[in-house]
Design a protein around this motif. Structure first.
Motif, PDB file in Angstrom:
ATOM      1  N   ILE A 450       0.851  -1.200   0.000  1.00 54.29           N
ATOM      2  CA  ILE A 450       0.000   0.000   0.000  1.00 54.29           C
ATOM      3  C   ILE A 450       0.883   1.246   0.000  1.00 54.29           C
ATOM      4  N   LEU A 451       1.868   1.209   0.901  1.00 53.15           N
ATOM      5  CA  LEU A 451       2.759   2.356   1.057  1.00 53.15           C
ATOM      6  C   LEU A 451       3.416   2.699  -0.272  1.00 53.15           C
ATOM      7  N   LEU A 452       3.875   1.672  -0.960  1.00 50.74           N
ATOM      8  CA  LEU A 452       4.627   1.941  -2.184  1.00 50.74           C
ATOM      9  C   LEU A 452       3.706   2.326  -3.331  1.00 50.74           C
ATOM     10  N   ILE A 539      -0.258 -14.833  -0.601  1.00 51.53           N
ATOM     11  CA  ILE A 539      -1.454 -14.360   0.104  1.00 51.53           C
ATOM     12  C   ILE A 539      -1.451 -12.838   0.165  1.00 51.53           C
ATOM     13  N   GLY A 540      -0.247 -12.283   0.382  1.00 50.02           N
ATOM     14  CA  GLY A 540      -0.132 -10.822   0.458  1.00 50.02           C
ATOM     15  C   GLY A 540      -0.580 -10.170  -0.831  1.00 50.02           C
ATOM     16  N   THR A 546      -7.286  -7.421  -3.527  1.00 46.26           N
ATOM     17  CA  THR A 546      -8.703  -7.398  -3.141  1.00 46.26           C
ATOM     18  C   THR A 546      -8.934  -6.457  -1.972  1.00 46.26           C
ATOM     19  N   LEU A 547      -8.080  -5.456  -1.881  1.00 48.45           N
ATOM     20  CA  LEU A 547      -8.082  -4.576  -0.704  1.00 48.45           C
ATOM     21  C   LEU A 547      -9.460  -3.993  -0.423  1.00 48.45           C
ATOM     22  N   GLY A 548     -10.106  -3.505  -1.470  1.00 46.74           N
ATOM     23  CA  GLY A 548     -11.388  -2.828  -1.286  1.00 46.74           C
ATOM     24  C   GLY A 548     -12.447  -3.744  -0.716  1.00 46.74           C
TER      25      GLY A 548
END
Lengths: 797, 140
Positions: A450-452, A539-540, A546-548
């Motif tokens: 996410i950060l990147l 998995i990451g 599928t974050l949303g």
């Protein structure tokens, strides 16, 4: 005073002259002068590497408070040197970065660098002190300087809030640490860590062992932002970014780690395994909790703060698990790998987290925001920053070939071996360690991505950015580039660290084992660790894509149930609570206070009388009762009852006078002529004064009867009863004959008088009289002052 | 306000001296019989209060033309000097001396430094009592 002491204290000395430099040389950025010091110190500490590698510690002592066993003993060993190098090395880079980050014209640079130098010196003191009291002194110095640095932009409300929060929590921990230190002193009689390590057997068998350990761990956990004390760290992100990079990723938050590592040889031997469980358990939970919470953050520094919390938890859990090694003896050195991993990850974390914070600062500086919802697509605009961030985040996520991968691999190894420990019920519930570690690593991977990608990937949203984004100036990039290169170098050649730095540090943490050779390898065959890492990555990636869909679960945790909320509710409710407490019992009425005083008087005295069986009545030394005494006694009783029962105040005054005259008659009866004379005159004067007061009462003052209150009656009866009982008991138990015979014998012959009362007053005990007339004088002048000096009325007129 | 009670005024002129004499007697008797600086001082101020009652503050101020607050200071000074004087002779604070002297007119008399100390007490008591009474009397 050795060179080493001067080195530790040099930042404090330098901090004194910083304001002068700032005032005199305004055109040059003050940071350039400050930069020299950490570089020199870094080089100075580098020269100890060979000595420490040979296992020779350097100990220098200067006496400070010898009577209390407090000496400023500076000691360089593997662990101390590792931290000293981190502090000075990253310190130099941070100072360099801050030169470009902070504007010369708009910021109070003198204050910034003074605080920073204080912090630098304090940290050096913490890691290089052998005496625990000295360590504690420096420890609190780090808390204070960190407080100043977080509140650097003190005009912002959030800065002050964050500074106060971190202060309260870390000072809470610091005081608890002091408690632990004192308990350790009680157990061993020394403040020196080396001597304590030598006395381990005394400590672990002492009943104070567990309290001391818990106190010290509270100190370490609050400083290192472990669960549940981590809440101050995200709010400390209000500090300028160089400060966040330095204090809240690389150094100060590792003071707790340092303490735990330092105390391991003292506490880890305990046969119940409290240390292993507490340190390891809290660490692993913090790892999970920090990484889990990092995902929902939208602020770059917020993500980094939670990620720091989680990584500190990782190091802490490794230290805890590593301490399990002492229970296995020499045949099972497998657990030492956990300690090695802890030390290695400590270094790695300092490198990649430092660089990531600096990148976050650059983005903030060049775009005007740190909100990931407004950022995006900076990859092509800021290629250098992107590269650095790429290296940092991939290292943080534990992806080869960066150094984070290596330490994460070792972390998994350590955690997997926990299951094989067949002590302290690790064989039954120990499997939780690798499971939680793995879940935590998955979350770590997700927030790293996410950060990147939220920052650098996707499209640029120019309309949402306060500034037009462009690449940072060269100077600002130097420090993160150096740190990112270290990430890569340590990633490819980890063994340049292993012999020189990691091995001596591990030997310090675990002096009971001979560390033969540490070899950190990239590839150790198809081991479970490898599959775990592959699982983390797969998995990451799935979770990130599928974050949303699944971030909705964060809404299941209402904001009201967070620890922050608890803090925010607890602090004001403490205030209102103490306010309420004060308001309920401090009524402002003298009657209430008198009631308290008398009630406690009755309670304490009657309890003492009762518990000591003090009541005693003896009639042998009582005199006979005469008729006059009975009559006078009745007169006094009648007078007293009249005072209480009379409707008018005038009657009370007259009755009071009657009681006074009756008392002077008692003096006559009991053969005290001097007292009788004085009592008569004084009673007359005081009755006259009473009448004067009565005469000047306001006209509308009601002439009502004294209201009856049951509590008052009970209290007064109680006081009377208690005093009477005490008087009777004390009269019945005369322990010594009176000394008055001396006065009788000597009144005439040396003192030259015949009136014994007067001779006592002016000769034997004239001192009392001298001060009694002083009291009179003060009273007289006081009356004069009260009546003549009427400032309020003068102001009106 | 000038009180016009002739009987009171005349009587107090006579009684005043009797009270003063009695108070002086009490003071000097102190070391041998009941009395002393404290009661003596109270009696003296009683006498002056009688004057205050019979006449008024202005008249009394004319009769006794000094500030009673000075009396407090003088009294304290005498007491402290008496007590501290013993230090000059290398004996502890508050060491009294006394002896018999042949004084013309009075004959063989006992002199005692304790009497000096008592004199200080006397002055302080007179000063304080009269300061209080006078201040309260003058205030509206």
């Amino acid at each position: 005073m050795s060179v080493l002491h001067i080195a530790i204290l040099s930042p404090f000395l330098f901090a004194i002259i910083v304001p002068y430099i700032y005032k005199r040389l305004r055109q040059i950025h003050t940071g350039w002068f400050v930069l020299l010091l950490p570089i020199i110190l870094f080089i100075y500490f580098l020269q100890f590497l060979p000595q420490v590698k040979e296992g020779e510690g350097i100990v220098q002592s200067v006496s400070w408070i010898p009577s209390l066993n407090v000496d400023f003993t500076a000691k360089i060993d593997g662990l101390g040197l590792l931290f000293a190098l981190l502090i000075t090395g990253i310190g130099s880079l941070v100072v360099l970065y801050s030169i470009y980050y902070l504007s010369k014209d708009q910021e109070q640079l003198n204050a910034f660098y003074v605080y920073l130098l204080l912090f630098l010196g304090a940290m050096l003191g913490v890691v290089l002190s052998d005496n625990l009291i000295v360590l504690y002194t420096f420890w609190e110095f780090t808390s204070f300087s960190s407080f100043f640095l977080i509140g650097y932009w003190h005009h912002r409300e959030r800065s002050r809030y964050g500074a106060q929060k971190s202060m309260l929590i870390t000072v809470f921990g610091g005081l608890s640490l002091l408690g632990g230190i004192i308990l350790l002193y009680i157990m061993t009689g020394t403040f020196s860590i080396q001597e304590m390590v030598a006395n381990t057997s005394t400590i672990i068998n002492h009943p104070l062992f567990l309290p001391a350990m818990i106190f010290i761990l509270l100190g370490a956990f609050s400083k290192s932002a472990q669960f549940p004390f981590y809440i101050w760290l995200p709010d400390a992100m209000e500090a300028p970014t160089p400060v966040s990079a330095y204090l809240h990723s690389a150094t100060m938050v590792k003071a707790g780690i340092y303490l735990v590592a330092r105390m391991t040889p003292i506490f880890a031997y305990d046969a119940n395994g409290y240390w292993v469980w507490l340190v390891g358990g809290v660490g692993i939970f913090t790892l999970f909790w920090g990484s889990f919470n990092a995902i929902k953050q939208t602020d770059l520094k917020g993500i980094l703060a939670y990620s720091t919390v989680s990584q500190l938890g990782l190091i802490m859990s490794l230290l805890g698990v590593g301490a399990g090694a002492v229970h296995f003896g020499n045949d099972n050195q497998l657990f030492i790998v956990a300690t090695i991993a802890a030390v290695f990850h400590l270094i790695n974390h300092a490198t990649f987290k430092g660089s990531l914070f600096m990148v976050a600062g650059i983005i903030d500086h060049e775009t005007g925001t740190r909100d990931i919802r407004r950022l995006g697509g900076l990859m092509t605009i800021m290629p250098v920053s992107f590269t650095i961030a790429f290296i940092g985040t991939f290292s943080m996520a534990g992806i080869p070939p960066f150094n984070g991968f290596l330490s994460k691999e070792m972390f998994f190894t350590g955690m997997l071996r926990v299951v094989k420990m067949d002590i302290f019920r690790f064989d039954s519930i120990g499997f939780l360690f690798p499971v939680i570690a793995w879940i935590g690593s998955v979350f770590t991977f997700v927030y790293s991505m996410i950060l990147l990608w939220k920052t650098f990937g996707g499209q640029v949203q120019r309309e949402k950015l306060p500034k037009t984004p462009h690449e940072a100036p060269f100077g600002m990039l130097i420090s993160p580039v150096i740190l990112a290169s270290l990430v890569v170098i340590f990633g490819f050649f980890p063994n340049i660290l292993s012999d020189r730095i990691i091995a001596p540090a591990v030997e310090t943490i675990m002096p009971m084992f001979a560390i033969d050779e540490i070899h950190i390898s990239h590839w150790h065959g198809f081991q479970p660790e490898l599959y775990m890492t592959i699982g983390v990555i797969i998995i990451g990636i799935l979770l990130y894509l599928t974050l949303g869909k699944w971030t909705r679960i964060y809404q299941l945790f209402p904001n009201k149930l967070t620890l922050n909320q608890l803090y925010d509710v607890l602090l004001p409710s403490l205030e209102t609570g103490s306010n309420m407490f004060i308001r309920t019992h401090m009524t402002g009425y003298i009657r209430t206070y008198l009631a308290y005083i008398f009630t406690f008087f009755i309670a304490i005295l009657s309890f003492t009388m009762w518990s000591k069986h003090a009541f005693h009545f003896e009639s042998t030394n009582l005199a006979d009762i005469g008729l006059y005494e009975v009559l006078l006694f009745l007169a006094v009783i009648i007078g007293t009852v009249t005072i209480l029962a009379s409707k008018s105040r005038l009657t009370s005054i007259i009755a009071l006078g009657a009681v006074g005259y009756a008392v002077s008659l008692f003096f006559v009866l009991f053969r005290a002529p001097d007292l009788a004379l004085t009592q008569l005159v004084i009673e007359t004067i005081s009755v006259a004064l009473f009448l004067l007061c009565f005469y000047f009462l306001p006209r509308n003052f009601h002439l009502e009867k004294t209201r009856f209150k049951l509590t008052n009656a009970l209290i007064s009866v109680g006081v009377g009863l208690v005093v009477t009982l005490i008087a009777i008991s004390s009269y019945s138990t005369k322990l010594f004959p009176s000394i008055s015979q001396y006065y009788v014998d000597h009144t005439y012959d040396p003192a030259g008088g015949e009136n014994m009362v007067n001779v006592i007053l002016v000769d034997f005990r004239g001192f009392d009289t001298l001060f009694e007339i002083s009291v009179l004088a003060i009273a007289g002048l006081g009356v004069y002052g009260l009546i003549k000096l009427r400032l309020a009325r003068r102001k009106e007129g | 306000m000038r009180s016009g009670d002739l009987i009171l005024q005349t009587m107090s002129k006579v009684v005043f001296f009797i009270i003063i004499l009695f108070s002086i007697h009490l003071f000097f008797e102190g070391h041998y019989r009941p009395g002393g600086g404290f009661v003596g001082g109270l009696m003296t101020s009683g006498a002056i209060i009688l004057l205050l009652l019979a006449y008024d503050i202005k008249t009394v101020k004319k009769i006794i033309p000094f500030d009673f607050k000075w009396l407090i200071a003088v009294g304290l000074f005498i007491s402290v000097v008496t007590a501290g004087g013993s230090l000059l002779f290398n004996v502890p604070f508050f060491t009294h001396v006394h002896d018999y002297f042949n004084i013309p007119l009075l004959g063989k008399t006992s002199l005692h430094t304790a009497a000096l100390f008592d004199l200080g007490v006397f002055f302080v008591v007179v000063g304080v009592t009269l300061t209080i009474i006078q201040t309260i009397g003058e205030s509206e």
